[in-house]
Design a protein around this motif. Structure first.
Motif, PDB file in Angstrom:
ATOM      1  N   LEU A  86       0.993  -1.039  -0.176  1.00  0.00           N
ATOM      2  CA  LEU A  86      -0.013  -0.051   0.024  1.00  0.00           C
ATOM      3  C   LEU A  86       0.982   1.293  -0.115  1.00  0.00           C
ATOM      4  O   LEU A  86       2.061   1.086   0.389  1.00  0.00           O
ATOM      5  CB  LEU A  86      -0.943  -0.021   1.200  1.00  0.00           C
ATOM      6  N   SER A  87       0.274   2.451  -0.399  1.00  0.00           N
ATOM      7  CA  SER A  87       1.134   3.473  -0.507  1.00  0.00           C
ATOM      8  C   SER A  87       1.347   4.117   0.822  1.00  0.00           C
ATOM      9  O   SER A  87       0.332   4.011   1.811  1.00  0.00           O
ATOM     10  CB  SER A  87       0.116   4.722  -1.246  1.00  0.00           C
ATOM     11  N   VAL A  88       2.546   4.604   0.994  1.00  0.00           N
ATOM     12  CA  VAL A  88       2.977   5.005   2.494  1.00  0.00           C
ATOM     13  C   VAL A  88       1.978   5.943   2.833  1.00  0.00           C
ATOM     14  O   VAL A  88       1.798   6.191   3.982  1.00  0.00           O
ATOM     15  CB  VAL A  88       4.497   5.091   2.833  1.00  0.00           C
ATOM     16  N   SER A  89       1.768   7.050   2.002  1.00  0.00           N
ATOM     17  CA  SER A  89       1.072   8.301   2.345  1.00  0.00           C
ATOM     18  C   SER A  89      -0.464   7.996   2.715  1.00  0.00           C
ATOM     19  O   SER A  89      -0.834   8.630   3.690  1.00  0.00           O
ATOM     20  CB  SER A  89       1.060   9.177   0.946  1.00  0.00           C
ATOM     21  N   ASP A  90      -0.881   6.801   2.019  1.00  0.00           N
ATOM     22  CA  ASP A  90      -2.183   6.371   2.555  1.00  0.00           C
ATOM     23  C   ASP A  90      -2.131   5.784   4.050  1.00  0.00           C
ATOM     24  O   ASP A  90      -3.019   6.098   4.949  1.00  0.00           O
ATOM     25  CB  ASP A  90      -2.960   5.217   1.467  1.00  0.00           C
ATOM     26  N   ILE A  91      -1.285   4.751   4.138  1.00  0.00           N
ATOM     27  CA  ILE A  91      -1.093   4.268   5.608  1.00  0.00           C
ATOM     28  C   ILE A  91      -0.844   5.346   6.493  1.00  0.00           C
ATOM     29  O   ILE A  91      -1.422   5.317   7.862  1.00  0.00           O
ATOM     30  CB  ILE A  91       0.154   3.424   5.566  1.00  0.00           C
TER      31      ILE A  91
END
Length: 318
Positions: A86-91
């Motif tokens: 998953l995208s780090v920004s989303d996490i």
């Protein structure tokens, strides 16, 4: 004056962030184990190890990896989690909201309590209330944060009372603002573990103010004690109080990791612990640098607030 102070603070903060980024990057690569082994296990073939290492870009020189990561921080390309893809920004975005709610609730409770108890303790310096307060704050400051979390679970969730849930497992499909009952227990643990410091700081600041010449002069004029406290003492003790609360917020930024882990609260602290366990390098590096950036911003805002709250400093700046 204000502009020059801001420039100096920002320059120092940026230098500190760069040093922290280097330290985090080097430290995470010196830890035993690696992300590839964590993902594939020890039974994977050398070909699988080599393929995944190349796919994740971990075969590049460390300097190249660092430069790529730093560029991504500035461009918003924080990469993807090595574990979940998953995208780090989303996490980080979803976890940051949960941590922000917990921190805001803790500070809304802790700030008034610390100012009220610290001020009352200073007014009654050396008497029963002050002595009891000193003992309680000393005891609380001696108990580790994780132990306070366990005690909160024991008394309020499991063995004694059953008022609160033992684990704060937030439903990701709903906003955390709609699940505030799950935030109460970790909030209580955060407040209990952090509040001794601001109480002692406020008490010391108020004792110093109450012993000053202008307070003695106000009392000699026959002003009511309530007016002396609220109109003169509290106003002049505002600077140290802001510093105390700002430092508490800084401690809370780090201490929240322990609280979130104890309660399985899905904030950035809990996510950081999980990422370290799985050697999820992009997530670890991003969270640590973001927490450091938050600390720099808090320090800057606290310095400005203290400067404007202190008449002598405000005159120099303006």
């Amino acid at each position: 004056m204000i502009k020059s102070m801001l420039i100096r603070r920002l320059a120092g903060g940026l230098l500190m962030l760069w040093l922290i980024s280097v330290l985090v990057f080097v430290t995470i690569h010196l830890l035993p184990g690696d992300a590839v082994t964590s993902l594939l296990g020890h039974d994977a073939t050398p070909e699988q190890f080599e393929s995944l290492t190349r796919q994740l870009g971990l075969d590049q020189p460390l300097l190249t990896q660092y430069v790529t990561w730093i560029k991504g921080l500035f461009t918003g390309e924080w990469g993807s989690s090595l574990v979940s893809s998953l995208s780090v920004s989303d996490i980080v975005g979803s976890r940051m909201e949960n941590t922000a709610v917990l921190s805001i609730m803790a500070m809304l409770v802790m700030g008034p309590l610390a100012i009220g108890i610290g001020t009352l303790s200073a007014i009654r310096n050396g008497r029963a209330f002050d002595n009891v307060n000193s003992v309680l704050t000393l005891v609380l400051s001696a108990i580790p944060g994780f132990a306070i979390g366990v005690l909160v679970i024991y008394f309020f969730a499991t063995n004694v009372f059953h008022w609160l849930p033992a684990a704060s497992i937030i439903d990701p499909e709903k906003s955390v603002w709609l699940q505030l009952d799950l935030v109460v227990a970790p909030m209580i643990a955060a407040v209990l573990s952090m509040i001794p410091y601001p109480i002692r700081m406020v008490r010391a600041a108020m004792i110093d103010v109450l012993q000053s010449d202008y307070i003695m002069l106000a009392r000699l004029k026959g002003l009511p004690e309530r007016r002396v406290i609220f109109r003169h003492a509290l106003r002049n003790g505002l600077g140290p109080m802001i510093q105390a609360l700002a430092l508490t917020l800084l401690f809370l930024t780090g201490g929240i990791i322990v609280v979130e882990t104890v309660f399985s609260y899905p904030g950035v602290g809990y996510e950081l612990v999980q990422a370290v366990n799985h050697r999820d390098v992009p997530v670890v590096q991003t969270i640590v640098v973001l927490l450091a950036a938050i600390c720099v911003v808090i320090n800057l805002l606290a310095d400005l607030a203290v400067a404007f709250a202190t008449p002598r400093l405000r005159t120099k700046l303006l």
